[in-house]
Design a protein around this motif. Structure first.
Motif, PDB file in Angstrom:
ATOM      1  N   SER A 121      25.223  55.337  22.454  1.00 15.38           N
ATOM      2  CA  SER A 121      25.938  56.441  23.010  1.00 15.38           C
ATOM      3  C   SER A 121      26.302  56.263  24.674  1.00 15.38           C
ATOM      4  N   PRO A 122      27.565  56.522  24.838  1.00 17.21           N
ATOM      5  CA  PRO A 122      28.005  56.368  26.311  1.00 17.21           C
ATOM      6  C   PRO A 122      27.247  57.412  27.204  1.00 17.21           C
ATOM      7  N   SER A 123      26.591  58.393  26.857  1.00 17.47           N
ATOM      8  CA  SER A 123      25.768  59.115  27.739  1.00 17.47           C
ATOM      9  C   SER A 123      24.523  58.333  28.421  1.00 17.47           C
ATOM     10  N   LEU A 124      23.977  57.282  27.563  1.00 18.31           N
ATOM     11  CA  LEU A 124      22.991  56.540  28.087  1.00 18.31           C
ATOM     12  C   LEU A 124      23.463  55.741  29.450  1.00 18.31           C
ATOM     13  N   TYR A 125      24.522  55.291  29.346  1.00 17.76           N
ATOM     14  CA  TYR A 125      25.278  54.354  30.406  1.00 17.76           C
ATOM     15  C   TYR A 125      25.450  55.401  31.594  1.00 17.76           C
ATOM     16  N   GLU A 126      26.221  56.524  31.243  1.00 18.51           N
ATOM     17  CA  GLU A 126      26.545  57.601  32.529  1.00 18.51           C
ATOM     18  C   GLU A 126      25.133  57.752  33.210  1.00 18.51           C
ATOM     19  N   ALA A 127      23.758  57.911  32.341  1.00 15.88           N
ATOM     20  CA  ALA A 127      22.838  58.514  33.113  1.00 15.88           C
ATOM     21  C   ALA A 127      22.477  57.268  33.855  1.00 15.88           C
ATOM     22  N   ARG A 143      19.767  45.249  30.257  1.00 19.45           N
ATOM     23  CA  ARG A 143      18.389  44.792  29.893  1.00 19.45           C
ATOM     24  C   ARG A 143      17.621  45.970  29.370  1.00 19.45           C
ATOM     25  N   HIS A 144      17.894  47.147  29.752  1.00 19.93           N
ATOM     26  CA  HIS A 144      17.143  48.302  29.473  1.00 19.93           C
ATOM     27  C   HIS A 144      17.804  49.267  28.523  1.00 19.93           C
ATOM     28  N   ILE A 145      19.131  49.044  28.385  1.00 21.19           N
ATOM     29  CA  ILE A 145      19.855  50.003  27.410  1.00 21.19           C
ATOM     30  C   ILE A 145      20.392  49.116  26.159  1.00 21.19           C
ATOM     31  N   THR A 146      21.274  48.171  26.470  1.00 20.30           N
ATOM     32  CA  THR A 146      22.117  47.454  25.452  1.00 20.30           C
ATOM     33  C   THR A 146      21.254  46.673  24.690  1.00 20.30           C
ATOM     34  N   LEU A 147      20.359  46.040  25.337  1.00 21.60           N
ATOM     35  CA  LEU A 147      19.558  45.002  24.686  1.00 21.60           C
ATOM     36  C   LEU A 147      18.508  45.935  23.687  1.00 21.60           C
ATOM     37  N   GLY A 154      27.759  47.237  16.632  1.00 20.95           N
ATOM     38  CA  GLY A 154      26.298  47.845  16.877  1.00 20.95           C
ATOM     39  C   GLY A 154      26.744  48.325  18.163  1.00 20.95           C
ATOM     40  N   LEU A 155      27.486  47.636  19.060  1.00 17.05           N
ATOM     41  CA  LEU A 155      27.449  48.455  20.588  1.00 17.05           C
ATOM     42  C   LEU A 155      28.271  49.539  20.447  1.00 17.05           C
ATOM     43  N   GLN A 156      29.290  49.778  19.713  1.00 15.19           N
ATOM     44  CA  GLN A 156      29.850  50.973  19.548  1.00 15.19           C
ATOM     45  C   GLN A 156      29.268  52.109  18.993  1.00 15.19           C
ATOM     46  N   THR A 157      27.963  51.841  18.628  1.00 18.24           N
ATOM     47  CA  THR A 157      27.313  53.136  18.133  1.00 18.24           C
ATOM     48  C   THR A 157      26.266  53.635  19.343  1.00 18.24           C
ATOM     49  N   MET A 198      18.600  48.882  22.259  1.00 20.43           N
ATOM     50  CA  MET A 198      19.487  49.581  21.327  1.00 20.43           C
ATOM     51  C   MET A 198      20.062  48.615  20.332  1.00 20.43           C
ATOM     52  N   LEU A 199      20.243  47.388  20.781  1.00 19.44           N
ATOM     53  CA  LEU A 199      20.947  46.429  19.775  1.00 19.44           C
ATOM     54  C   LEU A 199      20.028  45.580  19.154  1.00 19.44           C
ATOM     55  N   SER A 200      18.753  45.744  19.582  1.00 18.55           N
ATOM     56  CA  SER A 200      17.772  44.774  18.951  1.00 18.55           C
ATOM     57  C   SER A 200      17.813  44.689  17.462  1.00 18.55           C
ATOM     58  N   PRO A 201      17.829  45.785  16.700  1.00 22.76           N
ATOM     59  CA  PRO A 201      17.520  45.799  15.258  1.00 22.76           C
ATOM     60  C   PRO A 201      19.051  45.179  14.681  1.00 22.76           C
ATOM     61  N   ILE A 202      19.956  45.179  15.015  1.00 14.65           N
ATOM     62  CA  ILE A 202      21.395  44.885  14.605  1.00 14.65           C
ATOM     63  C   ILE A 202      21.372  43.362  14.934  1.00 14.65           C
ATOM     64  N   ILE A 203      20.843  42.914  16.081  1.00 14.68           N
ATOM     65  CA  ILE A 203      20.518  41.482  16.378  1.00 14.68           C
ATOM     66  C   ILE A 203      19.617  40.792  15.363  1.00 14.68           C
ATOM     67  N   ALA A 204      18.546  41.444  14.889  1.00 13.98           N
ATOM     68  CA  ALA A 204      17.673  41.149  14.150  1.00 13.98           C
ATOM     69  C   ALA A 204      18.403  40.593  12.807  1.00 13.98           C
ATOM     70  N   VAL A 205      19.282  41.624  12.370  1.00 15.26           N
ATOM     71  CA  VAL A 205      19.815  41.449  10.856  1.00 15.26           C
ATOM     72  C   VAL A 205      21.028  40.501  11.023  1.00 15.26           C
ATOM     73  N   VAL A 206      21.508  40.390  12.100  1.00 13.92           N
ATOM     74  CA  VAL A 206      22.806  39.584  12.413  1.00 13.92           C
ATOM     75  C   VAL A 206      22.245  38.080  12.447  1.00 13.92           C
TER      76      VAL A 206
END
Length: 315
Positions: free
Chosen positions: A202-208, A221-225, A197-200, A227-235
């Motif tokens: 976009s690096p541009s979000l972290y660059e910004a 807190r504002h990008i990773t979590l 999930g982390l590899q999906t 964007m990863l929350s749907p994967i976290i719910a399923v996992v």
């Protein structure tokens, strides 16, 4: 001529109808689903229906039972061992799932960085999940042995203990021991799935975010979590399902002991139905697990809905 042309026209119409039907995407999709539906009916729907029926009978092994309604469930409501197994199952599931998520997320974040020998490290992390459950359980059974435990031996040699720890003989020691064994086995699944999930993201979000001067914690807190929350719910849903219905690990290490301290609902169901011969009561215990499993599935459903919303969908 008119008499001959009419059957030919009808035949052409029928032929074109069959052609359109077989070329229809909906028809082809339905045909491809038939084998999967047959497998689900044979291996899921039928056993589930049979379990419901057996739970309302007094069937014994080798005998024909009679319908007794909810008598098995009424009997279980007054069974202290059953309620102890419910407590053990919830305790086991909650603590193991929380720790597996915390360690798995940390490993996923670590493996997502630029590390030397990253592919080899990923393979090593995945090993506990690849090893058969029974072999893992036997290894932990030896690790927790009251006379030959490697943990107790190391602590005694280090001068931290004066006697061997009774890992599996004390009720609370046994509970924590099986929780640790489940964590060791389940962390790789959480880590590798969250890493995917982390590899999906976009690096541009972290660059910004870097250009805006965001710290590591703010990026998490504002990008990773989010964007990863749907994967976290399923996992986490799959992790809870596998932990809640765990049987092999518990049965191999403790068989529910000592004094039922590690009996989960799954192991108690097996003991009552197969070892004890009371299929009706064992099926009733299994049926009592369904509300918890349905709650986990609903969590997965809402997680998928959130994923759609983040991709721009309305549903």
């Amino acid at each position: 001529m008119a008499v001959i042309a009419e059957p030919v026209t009808a035949q052409i119409k029928r032929s074109s109808l069959w052609t359109r039907t077989f070329e229809s995407r909906n028809f082809l999709g339905a045909m491809f689903m038939v084998p999967a539906i047959a497998i689900l009916i044979l291996f899921l729907a039928y056993p589930l229906a049979l379990g419901f029926w057996l739970g309302m009978t007094d069937t014994k092994i080798g005998g024909v039972g009679r319908f007794i309604g909810f008598q098995n469930f009424v009997s279980l409501s007054r069974d202290t061992v059953f309620w102890l197994s419910v407590f053990n199952t919830i305790f086991y599931t909650v603590f193991a799932s929380i720790v597996k998520f915390a360690i798995g997320l940390y490993l996923a974040l670590l493996l997502n960085e630029r590390l030397p020998f990253k592919s080899m490290i990923r393979a090593i992390v995945l090993l506990p999940f690849v090893v058969p459950t029974v072999l893992s359980a036997i290894a932990f059974w030896w690790i927790y042995d009251s006379q030959f435990s490697i943990i107790s031996w190391v602590l005694i040699k280090a001068g931290l203990l004066s006697h061997y720890i009774d890992f599996l003989g004390d009720p609370w020691n046994a509970r924590w021991s099986v929780v640790l064994a489940n964590i060791w086995r389940g962390v790789p699944f959480v880590a590798i799935t969250l890493l995917a999930g982390l590899q999906t993201i976009s690096p541009s979000l972290y660059e910004a975010a870097n250009l805006d001067g965001a710290t590591n914690m703010q990026r998490f807190r504002h990008i990773t979590l989010p964007m990863l929350s749907p994967i976290i719910a399923v996992v986490m849903t799959f992790s809870v399902l596998m932990t809640f219905t765990d049987f092999q690990l518990i049965y191999t290490i403790t068989r529910g002991g000592p004094i039922n301290a590690t009996h989960l609902m799954a192991t108690l169901s097996f003991q009552r139905a197969i070892t004890g011969g009371n299929l009706g009561e064992g099926a009733a215990i299994s049926n009592a697990m369904i509300p918890f499993l349905v709650a986990a599935i609903l969590l997965s459903f809402f997680g998928l809905q959130r994923s759609r919303w983040q991709q721009g969908g309305r549903d």
